[in-house]
Enzyme design. Structure first.
Site, PDB file in Angstrom:
ATOM      1  N   ASP A  77       1.743   2.913 -15.689  1.00 11.78           N
ATOM      2  CA  ASP A  77       2.203   4.391 -15.766  1.00 11.78           C
ATOM      3  C   ASP A  77       2.232   4.950 -14.471  1.00 11.78           C
ATOM      4  OD1 ASP A  77       2.810   4.126 -18.374  1.00 11.78           O
ATOM      5  OD2 ASP A  77       0.680   4.922 -19.060  1.00 11.78           O
ATOM      6  N   ARG A  82       5.658   7.370 -10.056  1.00  8.28           N
ATOM      7  CA  ARG A  82       6.203   7.698  -8.827  1.00  8.28           C
ATOM      8  C   ARG A  82       7.901   7.283  -8.828  1.00  8.28           C
ATOM      9  NH1 ARG A  82       8.342   8.564  -5.020  1.00  8.28           N
ATOM     10  NH2 ARG A  82       8.283   7.676  -2.870  1.00  8.28           N
ATOM     11  N   ASN A 151       4.192  14.489 -17.080  1.00 13.06           N
ATOM     12  CA  ASN A 151       3.151  14.409 -17.960  1.00 13.06           C
ATOM     13  C   ASN A 151       2.376  15.694 -18.245  1.00 13.06           C
ATOM     14  OD1 ASN A 151       3.423  11.595 -18.955  1.00 13.06           O
ATOM     15  ND2 ASN A 151       1.766  10.767 -17.699  1.00 13.06           N
ATOM     16  N   GLU A 152       1.683  16.090 -17.211  1.00 16.64           N
ATOM     17  CA  GLU A 152       0.745  17.308 -17.049  1.00 16.64           C
ATOM     18  C   GLU A 152       0.871  17.875 -15.761  1.00 16.64           C
ATOM     19  OE1 GLU A 152      -1.248  14.428 -15.528  1.00 16.64           O
ATOM     20  OE2 GLU A 152      -0.856  13.932 -17.615  1.00 16.64           O
ATOM     21  N   ASP A 181     -14.359  22.885 -17.237  1.00 16.23           N
ATOM     22  CA  ASP A 181     -14.022  21.510 -16.147  1.00 16.23           C
ATOM     23  C   ASP A 181     -12.834  21.749 -15.618  1.00 16.23           C
ATOM     24  OD1 ASP A 181     -17.000  20.892 -16.109  1.00 16.23           O
ATOM     25  OD2 ASP A 181     -16.272  18.969 -17.132  1.00 16.23           O
ATOM     26  N   THR A 192      -0.189  11.489 -24.710  1.00 13.93           N
ATOM     27  CA  THR A 192      -0.906  10.344 -24.639  1.00 13.93           C
ATOM     28  C   THR A 192      -1.573  10.146 -23.476  1.00 13.93           C
ATOM     29  OG1 THR A 192       1.138   9.039 -24.172  1.00 13.93           O
ATOM     30  CG2 THR A 192       0.638   9.429 -26.386  1.00 13.93           C
ATOM     31  N   ALA A 193      -1.490  11.061 -22.411  1.00 12.29           N
ATOM     32  CA  ALA A 193      -2.225  10.802 -21.238  1.00 12.29           C
ATOM     33  C   ALA A 193      -3.668  11.579 -21.083  1.00 12.29           C
ATOM     34  CB  ALA A 193      -1.407  10.865 -19.840  1.00 12.29           C
ATOM     35  N   ALA A 195      -4.116  14.807 -21.594  1.00 13.79           N
ATOM     36  CA  ALA A 195      -4.240  15.654 -22.582  1.00 13.79           C
ATOM     37  C   ALA A 195      -5.129  14.861 -23.693  1.00 13.79           C
ATOM     38  CB  ALA A 195      -2.981  16.291 -23.038  1.00 13.79           C
ATOM     39  N   PHE A 196      -4.690  13.829 -23.972  1.00 13.20           N
ATOM     40  CA  PHE A 196      -5.223  12.767 -25.097  1.00 13.20           C
ATOM     41  C   PHE A 196      -6.737  12.547 -24.845  1.00 13.20           C
ATOM     42  CE2 PHE A 196      -6.285   8.684 -26.504  1.00 13.20           C
ATOM     43  CZ  PHE A 196      -6.304   8.878 -28.049  1.00 13.20           C
TER      44      PHE A 196
END
Length: 309
Positions: A77, A82, A151-152, A181, A192-193, A195-196
């Protein structure tokens, strides 16, 4: 006009040179040129008929994917993200081939090279649009950094021993202040990254939404939030806390955040285009990637989809 494919590869895996040569040789037999851009290598390579030639060229961050039919990525991923940096500005579809562990963004596995080549030759794929985020970092009222994320965008503490105090705003109105944090602002693709991992919900990629997931927050109201796609998010590093933070976009691009910094996040008008080889539903991808137990399932009752026995 000849057909051209750009290939972004993982920089250190030992199996990549063989896979790249095999991929290029097979496509070259059909008159399709493959140009290879290693992920973290200042050389640009052209691969045709299994021959690799290193050329002096701008670093990959300046590579232009305009005029290419696809950007194909061999890697996990991280490497696919990239590839997204290269594909997105040109509006070129991205096809990920997984060499990593989960490979949630990947469309195929490395053992599928023959099938991938055949589908590319026949142009037998469809393109899916994925929402991205525009991210601005402001300090003293001026924009000091502009970035984006597939993603985020995450705001995190830079010192392990100190909590980061963050004020969260939605659509110009204050929501809450968290000692935490960090906080993750995610797309459905990114659900699914990171955040999961932070306890956020999995959101199907065809849902248009923004996610906010606080990380280890010391607060009663510190639950993941699902917002409308046009919401405007802002996170401020509380000035009096004297604690610095750091912002990451897709875990790849970063900027330091002094006290008083403000991070504004909104939906971007420029998506990432993903080339899809199959039509299997997202549910099947979840089951496969997370090895979910489905042994008790007996299928739809009475032929009615979605009704379990």
């Amino acid at each position: 006009m000849s057909r051209r494919i750009m290939l972004v590869t993982h920089p250190t895996r030992s199996d990549v040179p063989h896979l790249a040569s095999e991929f290029a040789e097979r496509l070259g037999q059909h008159g399709i040129e493959v140009e290879v851009v290693p992920e973290a290598d200042p050389t640009h390579q052209v691969v045709s008929d299994s021959e690799v030639v290193a050329l002096k060229s701008p670093v990959p961050g300046n590579v232009d994917a305009s005029g290419f039919e696809l950007v194909v990525v061999f890697g996990g991923d991280g490497t696919i993200l990239r590839g997204a940096e290269i594909a997105r500005p040109a509006g070129t579809p991205l096809l990920g081939v997984n060499l990593g562990r989960v490979g949630f963004l990947a469309e195929a596995e490395k053992d599928d090279i023959e099938v991938i080549v055949a589908r590319i030759v026949d142009r037998d794929y469809h393109v899916e649009s994925r929402m991205t985020l525009e991210v601005d970092v402001l300090h003293d009222g001026r924009v000091v950094c502009h970035n984006w994320a597939l993603n985020e965008a995450s705001v995190e503490k830079s010192a392990r021993e100190r909590m980061l105090e963050l004020a969260v705003e939605v659509d110009g109105r204050p929501l809450s202040t968290w000692g935490c944090d960090g906080v993750v602002m995610s797309t459905p693709t990114g659900s699914t990254a990171y955040a999961f991992s932070g306890g956020g919900p999995i959101v199907w990629p065809d849902v248009e939404a923004l996610l906010v997931v606080p990380i280890s927050a010391h607060a009663l109201f510190a639950r993941p939030l699902v917002l409308g796609p046009d919401a405007h998010l802002a996170v401020e590093v509380v000035p009096h806390s004297h604690v610095t933070g750091v912002m990451w976009c897709d875990g790849r691009r970063t900027v330091e955040l002094p006290p008083g910094a403000r991070i504004e996040v909104r939906r971007s008008t420029t998506p990432v285009l993903l080339a899809r080889l199959g039509t299997s539903p997202f549910t099947d991808r979840l089951v496969a990637k997370f090895a979910l137990p489905v042994s008790g399932w007996r299928g739809p009752a009475g032929g009615q989809p979605g009704v379990t026995a």
